[in-house]
Design an enzyme around this catalytic site. Structure first.
Site, PDB file in Angstrom:
ATOM      1  N   THR A   1       2.832   5.840  14.039  1.00  0.00           N
ATOM      2  CA  THR A   1       2.207   4.767  13.249  1.00  0.00           C
ATOM      3  C   THR A   1       2.978   3.459  13.452  1.00  0.00           C
ATOM      4  OG1 THR A   1       1.803   6.488  11.607  1.00  0.00           O
ATOM      5  CG2 THR A   1       1.193   4.254  10.981  1.00  0.00           C
TER       6      THR A   1
ATOM      7  N   LYS B   1       0.846  -1.200   0.000  1.00  0.00           N
ATOM      8  CA  LYS B   1       0.000   0.000   0.000  1.00  0.00           C
ATOM      9  C   LYS B   1       0.880   1.250   0.000  1.00  0.00           C
ATOM     10  CE  LYS B   1      -1.978   2.523   3.247  1.00  0.00           C
ATOM     11  NZ  LYS B   1      -1.973   3.852   2.601  1.00  0.00           N
TER      12      LYS B   1
ATOM     13  N   GLY C   1       7.446   5.023   7.793  1.00  0.00           N
ATOM     14  CA  GLY C   1       6.501   6.098   8.096  1.00  0.00           C
ATOM     15  C   GLY C   1       6.816   6.697   9.449  1.00  0.00           C
TER      16      GLY C   1
ATOM     17  N   GLU D   1      10.877   1.417   9.653  1.00  0.00           N
ATOM     18  CA  GLU D   1      11.751   2.561   9.349  1.00  0.00           C
ATOM     19  C   GLU D   1      10.960   3.809   9.701  1.00  0.00           C
ATOM     20  OE1 GLU D   1      14.787   2.230   8.438  1.00  0.00           O
ATOM     21  OE2 GLU D   1      14.738   0.078   8.062  1.00  0.00           O
TER      22      GLU D   1
ATOM     23  N   GLU E   1      10.273  15.862  15.498  1.00  0.00           N
ATOM     24  CA  GLU E   1      10.409  15.835  14.041  1.00  0.00           C
ATOM     25  C   GLU E   1       9.432  16.826  13.402  1.00  0.00           C
ATOM     26  OE1 GLU E   1       9.014  12.356  11.846  1.00  0.00           O
ATOM     27  OE2 GLU E   1      10.842  12.435  10.649  1.00  0.00           O
TER      28      GLU E   1
ATOM     29  N   CYS F   1      13.409  11.755   5.379  1.00  0.00           N
ATOM     30  CA  CYS F   1      13.683  11.314   6.751  1.00  0.00           C
ATOM     31  C   CYS F   1      15.144  11.516   7.116  1.00  0.00           C
ATOM     32  CB  CYS F   1      13.294   9.847   6.902  1.00  0.00           C
ATOM     33  SG  CYS F   1      14.027   8.809   5.638  1.00  0.00           S
TER      34      CYS F   1
HETATM   35  P1  NDP Z   1       2.577   7.810   8.305  1.00  0.00           P
HETATM   36  O1  NDP Z   1       3.091   7.013   9.431  1.00  0.00           O
HETATM   37  O2  NDP Z   1       1.425   8.712   8.549  1.00  0.00           O
HETATM   38  O3  NDP Z   1       2.135   6.885   7.100  1.00  0.00           O
HETATM   39  C1  NDP Z   1       3.009   5.944   6.497  1.00  0.00           C
HETATM   40  C2  NDP Z   1       2.186   4.884   5.804  1.00  0.00           C
HETATM   41  O4  NDP Z   1       1.452   4.145   6.777  1.00  0.00           O
HETATM   42  C3  NDP Z   1       1.140   5.462   4.838  1.00  0.00           C
HETATM   43  O5  NDP Z   1       0.992   4.602   3.734  1.00  0.00           O
HETATM   44  C4  NDP Z   1      -0.105   5.467   5.704  1.00  0.00           C
HETATM   45  O6  NDP Z   1      -1.268   5.483   4.926  1.00  0.00           O
HETATM   46  C5  NDP Z   1       0.066   4.148   6.440  1.00  0.00           C
HETATM   47  N1  NDP Z   1      -0.714   3.990   7.659  1.00  0.00           N
HETATM   48  C6  NDP Z   1      -1.228   4.947   8.469  1.00  0.00           C
HETATM   49  N2  NDP Z   1      -1.943   4.368   9.483  1.00  0.00           N
HETATM   50  C7  NDP Z   1      -1.855   3.030   9.313  1.00  0.00           C
HETATM   51  C8  NDP Z   1      -2.380   1.905  10.005  1.00  0.00           C
HETATM   52  N3  NDP Z   1      -3.144   2.017  11.089  1.00  0.00           N
HETATM   53  N4  NDP Z   1      -2.089   0.668   9.547  1.00  0.00           N
HETATM   54  C9  NDP Z   1      -1.312   0.516   8.463  1.00  0.00           C
HETATM   55  N5  NDP Z   1      -0.824   1.531   7.737  1.00  0.00           N
HETATM   56  C10 NDP Z   1      -1.068   2.782   8.159  1.00  0.00           C
HETATM   57  O7  NDP Z   1       3.825   8.610   7.742  1.00  0.00           O
HETATM   58  P2  NDP Z   1       3.831   9.716   6.608  1.00  0.00           P
HETATM   59  O8  NDP Z   1       3.256   9.155   5.361  1.00  0.00           O
HETATM   60  O9  NDP Z   1       3.279  10.970   7.195  1.00  0.00           O
HETATM   61  O10 NDP Z   1       5.405   9.872   6.348  1.00  0.00           O
HETATM   62  C11 NDP Z   1       6.216  10.713   7.067  1.00  0.00           C
HETATM   63  C12 NDP Z   1       6.974   9.946   8.135  1.00  0.00           C
HETATM   64  O11 NDP Z   1       7.723   8.905   7.544  1.00  0.00           O
HETATM   65  C13 NDP Z   1       7.983  10.807   8.851  1.00  0.00           C
HETATM   66  O12 NDP Z   1       7.901  10.561  10.227  1.00  0.00           O
HETATM   67  C14 NDP Z   1       9.308  10.324   8.319  1.00  0.00           C
HETATM   68  O13 NDP Z   1      10.398  10.506   9.173  1.00  0.00           O
HETATM   69  C15 NDP Z   1       9.041   8.885   8.078  1.00  0.00           C
HETATM   70  N6  NDP Z   1       9.989   8.347   7.115  1.00  0.00           N
HETATM   71  C16 NDP Z   1      10.960   7.485   7.565  1.00  0.00           C
HETATM   72  C17 NDP Z   1      11.910   6.997   6.691  1.00  0.00           C
HETATM   73  C18 NDP Z   1      12.953   6.029   7.140  1.00  0.00           C
HETATM   74  O14 NDP Z   1      13.575   5.418   6.279  1.00  0.00           O
HETATM   75  N7  NDP Z   1      13.175   5.837   8.417  1.00  0.00           N
HETATM   76  C19 NDP Z   1      11.925   7.401   5.284  1.00  0.00           C
HETATM   77  C20 NDP Z   1      10.850   8.296   4.926  1.00  0.00           C
HETATM   78  C21 NDP Z   1       9.922   8.744   5.827  1.00  0.00           C
HETATM   79  P3  NDP Z   1      -1.940   6.889   4.522  1.00  0.00           P
HETATM   80  O15 NDP Z   1      -0.875   7.790   4.031  1.00  0.00           O
HETATM   81  O16 NDP Z   1      -2.869   6.486   3.477  1.00  0.00           O
HETATM   82  O17 NDP Z   1      -2.577   7.384   5.794  1.00  0.00           O
END
Ligand code: NDP
Length: 480
Positions: free
Chosen positions: A230, A173, A226, A248, A384, A282
């Site tokens: 989450t 997803k 993410g 991650e 962050e 990130c």
């Molecule tokens: P989120 O945690 O909001 O979302 C990440 C993904 O998880 C999206 O596809 C989201 O769907 C999905 N999601 C949300 N809730 C659920 C759930 N209950 N069950 C399963 N999946 C779920 O992060 P963001 O998209 O806002 O991304 C930004 C974050 O990602 C920042 O904190 C950043 O630091 C981190 N990040 C970390 C990286 C790393 O390598 N460590 C690299 C890049 C980013 P939807 O968007 O549809 O809500």
């Protein structure tokens, strides 16, 4: 209006509920496509397709699996311009950035893991005259891959490619905020001849489609990138089901600039590490600590560079700063700018929303923003922000810089600028960061382990680490 579809069992399908969600172009604030609002029924269908494809896919020789992945990589390269345009439209990033970073790196993810699978070997432990112990690494089965909006195709493929290479079938997803290139990828997979059901892409929200993936009992592992909150939720849901987890998560990365560095190089790269992708990577270094003797010099040159970062329509060739990904995210970043003022920071640059003319009048643009004078342990320096906001802080000793650098709950990436080889190694070893760059930033070698310490995550992606994650070792002992 463009209608995206799910990719399930090799076909492009509407969500079973018939419901769609609007998808907004951040540069204009206008809806430009509709995406499936998938739910547990669509995920169940995708899991069924993946389970049906698994027996043949896992037994396919690694070379043949690899050939298909390399073919997908070639198709991404062929469509580079189209994909870069789509990524820019969907995410708000400058199209020039998508052209040189996002899309080429997505292509290399498939090329790398397509060939890596052929070099992946397991161990034997021979006990002379007694026994031969050998390890077999079996693909885990059906796995879930969930990715964020900041580097949409790049991070999506960073998970999918090793999972497929290892012989797993995938239910994936993308973020509902940036689904476009994941949809285009499904078209390329069909063109490449990827067998039906091997990869399934289900669009929708986190609480809807995402939650259904992490809860599905047949999904053996979750590879998630993410936010930390989450990630916590996913761990709480999936760990009691004994799913394997790779998380991650967020970061608050330090950038340590020592007085003996190559100042020009440090300033130029720090501009990128602060503001590339509007600071929504990130790995961006949002806390810049500069050794006092060069603090004023660094500040002057850095601010001169910030003044050159044109905020413009991301589709324009000269755009260095595009739009933030959504109105909600823009408001979150603006709230941290307000907090920085409250916490006593001095604004050195930016700080305001930008209103452009023409088609971008309603876009989510923000000036690149720099503060100084904030305590290293204030909220702005610990939480962050994930936007184009950085702080400058002078330091006097290596110990002080290290204490501040390590003073957050996060531990994803850090950058060190110095010409002193001993210091580079010493400081790198003391930093609580999964990734440390010395005199560079965002340098990539796909063989290295990628991931964070502390609240920045659990597990590592990249190279053999990823292939190990998507496989399960079995130890077999033969008595001699
Ligand atoms: P989120 O945690 O909001 O979302 C990440 C993904 O998880 C999206 O596809 C989201 O769907 C999905 N999601 C949300 N809730 C659920 C759930 N209950 N069950 C399963 N999946 C779920 O992060 P963001 O998209 O806002 O991304 C930004 C974050 O990602 C920042 O904190 C950043 O630091 C981190 N990040 C970390 C990286 C790393 O390598 N460590 C690299 C890049 C980013 P939807 O968007 O549809 O809500």
């Amino acid at each position: 209006m463009l209608h995206l579809q799910n990719y399930i069992g090799g076909a492009l399908l509407a969500p079973l509920s018939g419901r769609y969600l609007p998808n907004i172009e951040p540069a204009t604030g206008q809806v430009f496509s509709q995406i499936p609002d998938s739910d547990a029924t669509d995920v169940a269908r995708a899991v069924q397709a993946a389970e049906a494809a698994l027996p043949a896919w896992r037994l396919l020789p690694a070379e043949d699996r690899g050939r298909l992945l390399v073919r997908i990589s070639e198709l991404i390269e062929r469509d580079l311009e189209r994909l870069a345009q789509a990524e820019s439209q969907d995410n708000g990033k400058p199209v020039g950035l998508a052209r040189v970073v996002d899309i080429p790196r997505a292509a290399s993810n498939f090329a790398f893991f397509g060939t890596a699978a052929q070099h992946f070997a397991s161990e034997t432990h021979f006990q002379e005259g007694v026994a031969l112990n050998y390890t077999v690494r079996h693909p885990l089965g059906v796995v879930g891959c969930i990715s964020p909006w900041n580097l949409p195709l790049y991070l999506f493929t960073w998970k999918i490619a090793p999972a497929l290479a290892a012989g797993c079938c995938v239910v994936a997803k993308p973020s509902e905020i940036t689904p476009y290139t994941a949809f285009l990828l499904s078209e390329l997979c069909i063109e490449a001849g990827l067998p039906a059901g091997v990869l399934n892409i289900v669009h929708g929200t986190g609480p809807g489609a995402g939650q259904a993936i992490i809860e599905h009992p047949a999904i053996k592992a979750i590879s998630f990138t993410g936010g930390t909150k989450t990630g916590e939720h996913i761990a709480r849901t999936a760990a009691p089901m004994f799913k394997k987890l790779s998380l991650e998560l967020g970061g608050k990365n330090p950038n340590l600039v020592f007085a003996d560095c190559d100042l020009r190089e440090a300033v130029q790269t720090s501009l990128r590490s602060s503001f590339a992708n509007q600071g929504q990577i990130c790995l961006c270094g949002s806390r810049i600590f500069v050794e006092r003797p060069i603090y004023e010099q660094f500040k002057e040159q850095f601010l001169a560079g910030v003044a050159q970062l044109t905020v413009a329509d991301p589709q324009e060739a000269g755009s260095r700063q595009g739009a933030l990904v959504s109105e909600a995210h823009l408001q979150k970043v603006l709230s941290y700018i307000a907090l920085a003022h409250e916490e006593g920071g001095t604004l050195l640059a930016g700080g305001q929303r930008v209103r452009l003319d023409g088609r971008c009048a309603e876009g989510y643009f923000l000036q690149p923003t720099v503060f100084e004078g904030l305590a290293p342990d204030c909220r702005v320096n610990r939480e962050e922000i994930f936007g184009p906001v950085v702080t400058l802080t002078p330091f006097d000793t290596e110990k002080e810089a290290l204490t501040w650098a390590n003073g957050t709950e996060y531990g994803l990436a850090a950058t060190i600028w110095t010409r002193d080889l001993n210091r580079a190694h010493r400081v790198a070893h003391e930093l609580q960061s999964g990734i440390v760059w010395v005199n560079t930033w965002l340098h990539r070698d796909l063989r290295t382990p990628f991931g964070g310490m502390k609240s920045s995550g659990v597990g590592r992606e990249g190279g053999l680490e990823a292939l190990r994650f998507f496989t399960e070792p079995q130890s077999i002992t033969v008595k001699l």
